[in-house]
Each structure stands twice: as C-alpha cells, then as structure tokens.
Write a protein that holds these residues in place. Structure first.
Motif, mmCIF file in Angstrom:
data_model
loop_
_atom_site.group_PDB
_atom_site.id
_atom_site.type_symbol
_atom_site.label_atom_id
_atom_site.label_comp_id
_atom_site.label_asym_id
_atom_site.label_seq_id
_atom_site.Cartn_x
_atom_site.Cartn_y
_atom_site.Cartn_z
ATOM 1 N N ALA A 263 0.838 -1.200 0.000
ATOM 2 C CA ALA A 263 0.000 0.000 0.000
ATOM 3 C C ALA A 263 0.871 1.248 0.000
ATOM 4 C CB ALA A 263 -0.937 0.015 1.211
ATOM 5 N N HIS A 264 0.214 2.381 -0.269
ATOM 6 C CA HIS A 264 0.900 3.669 -0.347
ATOM 7 C C HIS A 264 1.528 4.105 0.971
ATOM 8 C CE1 HIS A 264 -2.884 4.717 1.556
ATOM 9 N NE2 HIS A 264 -2.395 5.916 1.854
ATOM 10 N N GLN B 71 -2.312 -1.681 7.262
ATOM 11 C CA GLN B 71 -1.307 -1.365 6.248
ATOM 12 C C GLN B 71 -0.291 -0.345 6.753
ATOM 13 O OE1 GLN B 71 -2.059 -4.258 4.126
ATOM 14 N NE2 GLN B 71 -0.701 -2.833 3.113
ATOM 15 N N HIS B 72 -0.764 0.670 7.499
ATOM 16 C CA HIS B 72 0.191 1.621 8.055
ATOM 17 C C HIS B 72 1.046 0.954 9.122
ATOM 18 C CE1 HIS B 72 2.025 5.279 9.426
ATOM 19 N NE2 HIS B 72 1.511 5.138 10.642
ATOM 20 N N ALA C 299 -7.456 -3.520 -2.398
ATOM 21 C CA ALA C 299 -7.907 -3.379 -1.017
ATOM 22 C C ALA C 299 -9.352 -2.888 -1.010
ATOM 23 C CB ALA C 299 -7.012 -2.395 -0.271
ATOM 24 N N PHE C 300 -10.095 -3.231 0.032
ATOM 25 C CA PHE C 300 -11.449 -2.696 0.171
ATOM 26 C C PHE C 300 -11.438 -1.167 0.104
ATOM 27 C CE2 PHE C 300 -13.503 -6.410 2.762
ATOM 28 C CZ PHE C 300 -13.675 -7.123 1.581
ATOM 29 N N CYS D 50 -6.539 5.915 -8.179
ATOM 30 C CA CYS D 50 -5.453 5.486 -7.299
ATOM 31 C C CYS D 50 -5.848 4.165 -6.629
ATOM 32 C CB CYS D 50 -5.157 6.548 -6.250
ATOM 33 S SG CYS D 50 -3.729 6.144 -5.213
ATOM 34 N N VAL D 51 -5.169 3.094 -7.015
ATOM 35 C CA VAL D 51 -5.350 1.811 -6.334
ATOM 36 C C VAL D 51 -4.366 1.824 -5.167
ATOM 37 C CG1 VAL D 51 -5.342 -0.702 -6.553
ATOM 38 C CG2 VAL D 51 -6.006 0.717 -8.502
ATOM 39 N N SER D 52 -4.833 2.303 -4.032
ATOM 40 C CA SER D 52 -3.945 2.636 -2.919
ATOM 41 C C SER D 52 -3.323 1.429 -2.237
ATOM 42 C CB SER D 52 -4.711 3.467 -1.882
ATOM 43 O OG SER D 52 -5.863 2.768 -1.441
#
Length: 399
Positions: A89-90, A118-119, A352-353, A378-380
């Motif tokens: 993820a970003h 993800q963070h 991701a959802f 943006c597919v984050s």
C-alpha cells in the motif's frame, strides 16, 4: 525530486488544521516541524529518502491502462498501482520519510496507530530496515478482521497493542497512541498514518505522499499526451488522496473525486462518510470535519474497509470540499464488494477494500463524463488482507 516544500498551518476559509493538543505535546510538535524543515534542506537526508523509495519501496509504481474495465464502462480508465509498492500500500511512502526523520531527530522508539493494518505493516517493516523498535496500536475489532497484517507486523519485530476501548477501531487506536506519546515524548516519535492530526502532520504526510501524484502526472502524460479528465481516490484520513491530488490541484480542467464509506447504506447511521455528513469540530489535534452529535461527541462509525473506518478527515480535504475543488461521494459496502470482485475478474488485480471504494465511485461516475474522458484511479493498496472478510460476507449471504 518532489515539489518544493510547503507547510500550511491552516486550510481554507474555515481555518481547518491548526494545533489542538495537550501542552506537553506543543514543544515536541515544534521540534518535529523544525527538524522536518531542516531535513528537507539537507541534501543527504533527501537523497537517502529518495534512494529508499527506489530500492526498498520499489518506486516508481506504474500507471496501467485497464483495458477490460474501460471496455465495460465506455471510458478510458487508468490505474495508479500503489498496490505494487513494497508492503502492499501507499503507506510505505510516508513511513520511510517519517522514520528517517525520527532517526534525524535522535528518537529511539517509534509508535503508530493502524486501522486496516497497512500503516502498521509499513511502519514495522521500515522500522526493521532502519533499526528502530516499533509499537503499533490497533483496535480490537480491526485485529479480528485483519489478522494477517497483525502477523506481518509481528514478523517484522513490532509489538502490537490491542485497543478494546470505544468501538475498538482506528479512532480508538489513535487515542491510545497519542496517550503513549504524551507519556514518552522524550525518546518517542509518533508515526502518524494519514494527512491529518495536529500541524505539521497534514502537510508533512502530504509531502511524503506527493510522490504518487508526481509520478502519475508524468506517466499519464507520457502515455496519452495529456492530463486526465478526472482523478479518483478513497478517503479515510486522506493521505493517498492528497498525495495523488497534489500534482493536479492547480489544473482547473482536471476534476478531483474522493470516495468515502457510506457503509451499509446512505440512509443508515452505520457509515464513515465525514465529508458528506460531517460538521466542523476539533478532535485528534486538529480542526476539521467530523461525525459527531450536537454536543460535539464523536460518533461511532462503520465501514467494511477498516482503513476508512474513521469519523474525521484531514483538514486540506475539508477545505477542498468547501471550495468545490474536489467532489466527494459516499460508496456503500455493497458497491465496494462489487468493485472488489469486478477488478479481480476483469483485470487480475485484487484491490484493497479501501481502493475498491475509489473504483466504485469512478465506474459510477464514468457515464456522467464525456465519452473521450480519461479517468485515473489510485489503487492505494492490494486486497490480500481483505480476502477472508470478502468470503465471509459471501458466506453470510448464502446462509
């Protein structure tokens, strides 16, 4: 090289942003701002940041033409593939920048909050890379629905603290992380996960995430010879959105769209649609829009996407709503699941959802745009973390 640094204390006519924190944090927030300004002027620091983006995170991520999705909806659709970034993820963009800053400041311990995990994963793996111990606060509800990410954090050596207070979701994890920070300001850096919170975090996280828009702008011009008609991103706190919007915010002909969670339905109170249904208030150190009652008590929220299950939004996006520069739409859980399955089946990408919210808004909006419109989504993040929840949902429908 990213755009020249701009730090904003306040955003828009309503003065969103600011610093609404306990007295014990004021000095450390000033230390973060001063150190960040110094680091951005330090060529060695910037070179290390950009080198890690390339060799550790795997930048640049591509922009991809979604041919089959475009055929279905009759518009040209491009995907910015942040799901291909190391960690999935970003979030990795910001954790690299923030943990390098923590080392620059001489901090020896890092804390973070996480919703979808993800963070937390990005902070944990970056901490492992840079030799910084990491502790992550995560809501008990989110731990249950994101167990794979909990295991990933633990494998990277992070300690994960379950937060059962409140609704056991992201806002409660942020509360606990802030309490920890207040107690341990001397040696601890709080790696905040989104472009929200007290100044300087909204602008600082935007700076680290602006690499998304910086790349996407150059890539789509190279592919098509022109700018996109519209750019779409999902909205929780808003870091992937401000990141990709940053490269197009001065282009009046490029429309900006943010997708936030309508939850179980637009007429239900089980949602997290802050920009659609929120009101001005103060929470988590900032003045922004929040879901709250008439007494200012923060509401419980719901989204199938744990990373969007937050009752507030970053101050810059609140200002963009007021000015009309960006348009925000609420997407239901049902629409999200449909977009999740559709991208998987048509393009071989499991989003991701959170990202599926942006895809759902883009495909819903496509027919309202000109036939020659080019949409950039943006597919984050990638959706491996959401597979159990997806199959559980399908199973509940057939039961």
């Amino acid at each position: 090289m990213l755009k020249e640094l701009e730090l904003q204390v306040r955003f828009g006519d309503q003065g969103y942003g600011g610093i609404y924190s306990s007295e014990s944090l004021i000095a450390v927030l000033a230390e973060v701002e001063t150190s960040f300004r110094e680091a951005m002027a330090d060529r060695k620091f910037v070179d290390q940041f950009e080198e890690l983006l390339r060799t550790f995170a795997g930048r640049a991520t591509p922009v991809m033409f979604a041919e089959r999705l475009s055929d279905k909806y009759g518009r040209t659709i491009f995907l910015k593939r942040e799901d291909l970034l190391h960690g999935g993820a970003h979030k990795t963009n910001s954790t690299i920048g923030q943990l390098l800053l923590a080392k620059y400041m001489g901090k020896t311990r890092v804390i973070a909050e996480t919703g979808a995990g993800q963070h937390g994963v990005a902070t944990a793996m970056t901490g492992a890379k840079l030799g910084l111990p990491v502790e992550v606060y995560m809501g008990a509800v989110d731990i249950e629905r994101q167990r794979t990410n909990v295991k990933r954090m633990e494998l990277f050596g992070a300690q994960v603290h379950s937060v059962a207070s409140g609704g056991g979701i992201l806002k409660d994890a942020i509360n606990e992380a802030m309490r920890d920070w207040i107690t341990n300001v001397g040696d601890t850096y709080h790696c905040f996960g989104t472009a929200a919170g007290p100044y300087p975090y909204p602008s600082m996280v935007k700076y680290f995430q602006s690499v998304i828009g910086h790349e996407a702008r150059a890539q789509i011009i190279e592919m098509t010879g022109k700018l996109p008609t519209a750019v779409f991103a999902c909205i929780g706190g808003g870091s992937n959105a401000v990141g990709i919007f940053s490269a197009f915010e001065d282009d009046g002909d490029v429309r900006l769209f943010g997708a936030e969670p309508a939850g179980v339905g637009n007429d239900s109170d089980r949602h997290a649609a802050t920009l659609t249904k929120g009101s001005p208030g103060v929470f988590h150190g900032m003045h922004s829009l929040f879901l709250q009652n008439t007494e200012g008590q923060i509401a419980n929220t719901h989204s199938i996407a744990a990373g969007l299950d937050y009752p507030g939004v970053g101050p810059e996006l609140a200002a963009m709503r007021d000015s009309g520069r960006a348009t925000f739409g609420a997407v239901t859980d049902e629409e999200t699941l449909r977009a999740f399955a559709e991208l998987s089946a048509l393009e071989g990408i499991i989003p991701a959802f959170e990202s599926a919210h942006a895809l759902a808004l883009a495909t819903r909006t496509a027919g309202d745009l000109d036939p020659d419109a080019a949409l950039l989504v943006c597919v984050s993040g990638r959706g491996d973390k959401d597979l159990d929840e997806y199959w559980h949902y399908l199973g509940s429908l057939s039961a």
